[in-house]
Motif scaffolding. Structure first.
Motif, PDB file in Angstrom:
ATOM      1  N   GLY A 145       2.256  -0.889  -7.521  1.00  0.00           N
ATOM      2  CA  GLY A 145       1.283  -0.268  -6.617  1.00  0.00           C
ATOM      3  C   GLY A 145       1.777  -0.088  -5.193  1.00  0.00           C
ATOM      4  N   TYR A 146       3.075   0.048  -5.005  1.00  0.00           N
ATOM      5  CA  TYR A 146       3.627   0.192  -3.659  1.00  0.00           C
ATOM      6  C   TYR A 146       4.242   1.570  -3.445  1.00  0.00           C
ATOM      7  CZ  TYR A 146       3.104  -4.819  -2.921  1.00  0.00           C
ATOM      8  OH  TYR A 146       2.593  -6.074  -2.776  1.00  0.00           O
ATOM      9  N   ASN A 147       4.301   1.938  -2.178  1.00  0.00           N
ATOM     10  CA  ASN A 147       4.942   3.184  -1.766  1.00  0.00           C
ATOM     11  C   ASN A 147       6.412   2.885  -1.515  1.00  0.00           C
ATOM     12  OD1 ASN A 147       6.011   5.340  -0.284  1.00  0.00           O
ATOM     13  ND2 ASN A 147       4.075   5.723   0.781  1.00  0.00           N
ATOM     14  N   PRO A 148       7.331   3.637  -2.150  1.00  0.00           N
ATOM     15  CA  PRO A 148       8.766   3.376  -1.966  1.00  0.00           C
ATOM     16  C   PRO A 148       9.238   3.565  -0.530  1.00  0.00           C
ATOM     17  CG  PRO A 148       8.399   4.983  -3.725  1.00  0.00           C
ATOM     18  CD  PRO A 148       7.081   4.691  -3.113  1.00  0.00           C
ATOM     19  N   ASP A 149       8.479   4.338   0.258  1.00  0.00           N
ATOM     20  CA  ASP A 149       8.890   4.574   1.648  1.00  0.00           C
ATOM     21  C   ASP A 149       8.545   3.400   2.560  1.00  0.00           C
ATOM     22  OD1 ASP A 149       9.839   7.104   0.918  1.00  0.00           O
ATOM     23  OD2 ASP A 149       7.851   8.003   1.213  1.00  0.00           O
ATOM     24  N   THR A 150       7.589   2.566   2.140  1.00  0.00           N
ATOM     25  CA  THR A 150       7.151   1.487   3.031  1.00  0.00           C
ATOM     26  C   THR A 150       7.420   0.087   2.489  1.00  0.00           C
ATOM     27  OG1 THR A 150       4.931   1.578   2.076  1.00  0.00           O
ATOM     28  CG2 THR A 150       5.324   2.894   4.063  1.00  0.00           C
ATOM     29  N   TYR A 151       7.636  -0.039   1.201  1.00  0.00           N
ATOM     30  CA  TYR A 151       7.847  -1.363   0.592  1.00  0.00           C
ATOM     31  C   TYR A 151       9.308  -1.514   0.194  1.00  0.00           C
ATOM     32  CZ  TYR A 151       7.379  -5.282  -2.689  1.00  0.00           C
ATOM     33  OH  TYR A 151       7.505  -6.478  -3.342  1.00  0.00           O
ATOM     34  N   LYS A 152       9.904  -2.615   0.584  1.00  0.00           N
ATOM     35  CA  LYS A 152      11.289  -2.906   0.222  1.00  0.00           C
ATOM     36  C   LYS A 152      11.302  -4.108  -0.726  1.00  0.00           C
ATOM     37  CE  LYS A 152      12.832   0.315   2.766  1.00  0.00           C
ATOM     38  NZ  LYS A 152      12.716   1.581   2.097  1.00  0.00           N
ATOM     39  N   PRO A 153      11.681  -3.878  -1.988  1.00  0.00           N
ATOM     40  CA  PRO A 153      11.725  -5.018  -2.915  1.00  0.00           C
ATOM     41  C   PRO A 153      12.793  -6.016  -2.490  1.00  0.00           C
ATOM     42  CG  PRO A 153      12.622  -3.038  -3.934  1.00  0.00           C
ATOM     43  CD  PRO A 153      12.101  -2.636  -2.606  1.00  0.00           C
ATOM     44  N   SER A 154      12.440  -7.286  -2.568  1.00  0.00           N
ATOM     45  CA  SER A 154      13.372  -8.372  -2.254  1.00  0.00           C
ATOM     46  C   SER A 154      12.931  -9.578  -3.075  1.00  0.00           C
ATOM     47  CB  SER A 154      13.327  -8.702  -0.762  1.00  0.00           C
ATOM     48  OG  SER A 154      12.064  -9.251  -0.436  1.00  0.00           O
ATOM     49  N   LEU A 155      13.774 -10.593  -3.112  1.00  0.00           N
ATOM     50  CA  LEU A 155      13.387 -11.810  -3.836  1.00  0.00           C
ATOM     51  C   LEU A 155      12.113 -12.414  -3.257  1.00  0.00           C
ATOM     52  CD1 LEU A 155      16.726 -13.668  -4.653  1.00  0.00           C
ATOM     53  CD2 LEU A 155      15.131 -12.575  -6.218  1.00  0.00           C
ATOM     54  N   ASP A 156      11.993 -12.421  -1.939  1.00  0.00           N
ATOM     55  CA  ASP A 156      10.792 -12.976  -1.299  1.00  0.00           C
ATOM     56  C   ASP A 156       9.551 -12.166  -1.669  1.00  0.00           C
ATOM     57  OD1 ASP A 156      12.166 -15.044  -0.113  1.00  0.00           O
ATOM     58  OD2 ASP A 156      12.426 -13.997   1.801  1.00  0.00           O
ATOM     59  N   ASN A 157       9.667 -10.838  -1.589  1.00  0.00           N
ATOM     60  CA  ASN A 157       8.517  -9.991  -1.928  1.00  0.00           C
ATOM     61  C   ASN A 157       8.164 -10.112  -3.412  1.00  0.00           C
ATOM     62  OD1 ASN A 157       8.037  -9.060   0.648  1.00  0.00           O
ATOM     63  ND2 ASN A 157       9.321  -7.252   0.405  1.00  0.00           N
ATOM     64  N   LEU A 158       9.190 -10.191  -4.251  1.00  0.00           N
ATOM     65  CA  LEU A 158       8.924 -10.348  -5.681  1.00  0.00           C
ATOM     66  C   LEU A 158       8.233 -11.679  -5.957  1.00  0.00           C
ATOM     67  CD1 LEU A 158      12.184  -8.878  -7.225  1.00  0.00           C
ATOM     68  CD2 LEU A 158       9.917  -7.843  -7.183  1.00  0.00           C
ATOM     69  N   ALA A 159       8.655 -12.725  -5.275  1.00  0.00           N
ATOM     70  CA  ALA A 159       8.003 -14.035  -5.438  1.00  0.00           C
ATOM     71  C   ALA A 159       6.537 -13.946  -5.012  1.00  0.00           C
ATOM     72  CB  ALA A 159       8.731 -15.098  -4.629  1.00  0.00           C
ATOM     73  N   LYS A 160       6.264 -13.211  -3.929  1.00  0.00           N
ATOM     74  CA  LYS A 160       4.876 -13.047  -3.466  1.00  0.00           C
ATOM     75  C   LYS A 160       4.050 -12.278  -4.492  1.00  0.00           C
ATOM     76  CE  LYS A 160       6.119 -13.109   1.416  1.00  0.00           C
ATOM     77  NZ  LYS A 160       6.349 -12.300   2.619  1.00  0.00           N
ATOM     78  N   ASN A 161       4.676 -11.335  -5.196  1.00  0.00           N
ATOM     79  CA  ASN A 161       3.959 -10.541  -6.187  1.00  0.00           C
ATOM     80  C   ASN A 161       3.871 -11.231  -7.555  1.00  0.00           C
ATOM     81  OD1 ASN A 161       5.290  -7.934  -4.476  1.00  0.00           O
ATOM     82  ND2 ASN A 161       3.117  -7.886  -4.982  1.00  0.00           N
ATOM     83  N   THR A 162       4.623 -12.290  -7.733  1.00  0.00           N
ATOM     84  CA  THR A 162       4.552 -13.033  -8.983  1.00  0.00           C
ATOM     85  C   THR A 162       3.317 -13.918  -8.959  1.00  0.00           C
ATOM     86  OG1 THR A 162       6.952 -13.016  -9.224  1.00  0.00           O
ATOM     87  CG2 THR A 162       5.761 -14.692 -10.464  1.00  0.00           C
ATOM     88  N   HIS A 163       2.597 -13.948 -10.068  1.00  0.00           N
ATOM     89  CA  HIS A 163       1.391 -14.786 -10.166  1.00  0.00           C
ATOM     90  C   HIS A 163       1.775 -16.225  -9.810  1.00  0.00           C
ATOM     91  CE1 HIS A 163      -1.985 -16.930 -11.964  1.00  0.00           C
ATOM     92  NE2 HIS A 163      -2.645 -15.769 -11.920  1.00  0.00           N
ATOM     93  N   PRO A 164       0.960 -16.908  -9.011  1.00  0.00           N
ATOM     94  CA  PRO A 164       1.312 -18.265  -8.560  1.00  0.00           C
ATOM     95  C   PRO A 164       1.680 -19.226  -9.695  1.00  0.00           C
ATOM     96  CG  PRO A 164      -0.640 -17.485  -7.398  1.00  0.00           C
ATOM     97  CD  PRO A 164      -0.314 -16.453  -8.439  1.00  0.00           C
ATOM     98  N   GLU A 165       1.029 -19.104 -10.833  1.00  0.00           N
ATOM     99  CA  GLU A 165       1.313 -20.012 -11.948  1.00  0.00           C
ATOM    100  C   GLU A 165       2.649 -19.695 -12.635  1.00  0.00           C
ATOM    101  OE1 GLU A 165      -2.063 -20.013 -14.571  1.00  0.00           O
ATOM    102  OE2 GLU A 165      -3.427 -20.615 -12.970  1.00  0.00           O
ATOM    103  N   ASP A 166       3.207 -18.522 -12.362  1.00  0.00           N
ATOM    104  CA  ASP A 166       4.466 -18.124 -13.006  1.00  0.00           C
ATOM    105  C   ASP A 166       5.679 -18.229 -12.077  1.00  0.00           C
ATOM    106  OD1 ASP A 166       2.907 -17.519 -15.177  1.00  0.00           O
ATOM    107  OD2 ASP A 166       3.092 -15.353 -14.998  1.00  0.00           O
ATOM    108  N   ARG A 167       5.450 -18.394 -10.784  1.00  0.00           N
ATOM    109  CA  ARG A 167       6.551 -18.350  -9.810  1.00  0.00           C
ATOM    110  C   ARG A 167       7.668 -19.333 -10.102  1.00  0.00           C
ATOM    111  NH1 ARG A 167       2.664 -17.930  -4.770  1.00  0.00           N
ATOM    112  NH2 ARG A 167       2.222 -15.704  -4.959  1.00  0.00           N
TER     113      ARG A 167
END
Length: 181
Positions: free
Chosen positions: A25-47
């Motif tokens: 659900g992100y815009n490629p022009d404004t969101y930069k995937p990174s390990l930190d961002n991916l961790a934030k998007n991972t469900h807390p119980e799965d991180r």
């Protein structure tokens, strides 16, 4: 919905195709995937589980696959299925991880729905079997009682016939008895 991804192990730089931006659900022009961002998007119980899996894959380069819940930008929870492998340098050190991620939310929902329906059907079938078993046991008990009554009546009839025969024999004149023998 499926997309491939890659991550440079040394720099942590993550690359996504448009499909993964769409899934998250992100815009490629404004969101930069990174390990930190991916961790934030991972469900807390799965991180923790996902982080351990990646750490193991990097330390001992190997293929891996996983299910992971993500939370999109719009706070929607989705289920992802991923596969990946680790590329190594000449010293067998991890340099890049390449993988695919597929949104399997709908198929997982269907699987869960089917599982719930199977459980309901099993419970209904079990209740029907128990009810029918109880009915059969009750009929068996009724038949046993009826059998005992029949056996008792049969004994009474035989006993009555024997008694009647004895009376009949007792009432016969003695000469008749000798002729019968």
């Amino acid at each position: 919905q499926i997309g491939s991804w890659s991550m440079d192990v040394k720099t942590g730089k993550v690359e996504w195709p448009r499909e993964l931006y769409k899934i998250f659900g992100y815009n490629p022009d404004t969101y930069k995937p990174s390990l930190d961002n991916l961790a934030k998007n991972t469900h807390p119980e799965d991180r923790e589980r996902i982080q351990k899996m990646l750490n193991i894959a990097i330390k001992k380069p190997q293929r891996f696959q996983y299910y992971q819940r993500i939370v999109t930008q719009h706070k929607e929870t989705k289920i992802m299925f991923g596969k990946g492998y680790v590329l190594v340098d000449q010293n067998n050190k991890a340099v890049k991880i390449i993988g695919t991620a597929q949104d399997v939310t709908q198929s997982k929902k269907l699987e869960n729905r089917i599982r719930r329906q199977e459980q309901v059907l099993k419970e209904e079938l079990t209740l029907q079997i128990e009810k029918r078993t109880q009915e059969v046991e009750e009929k068996t008990d009724e038949l046993k009682i009826a059998k005992k009554k029949i056996e008792s009546a049969h004994k009474d009839i035989l006993s009555s016939m024997t008694y009647a025969r004895r009376i009949q024999v007792a009432l016969l004149p003695p000469k008749t008895l000798l002729r019968q023998q």
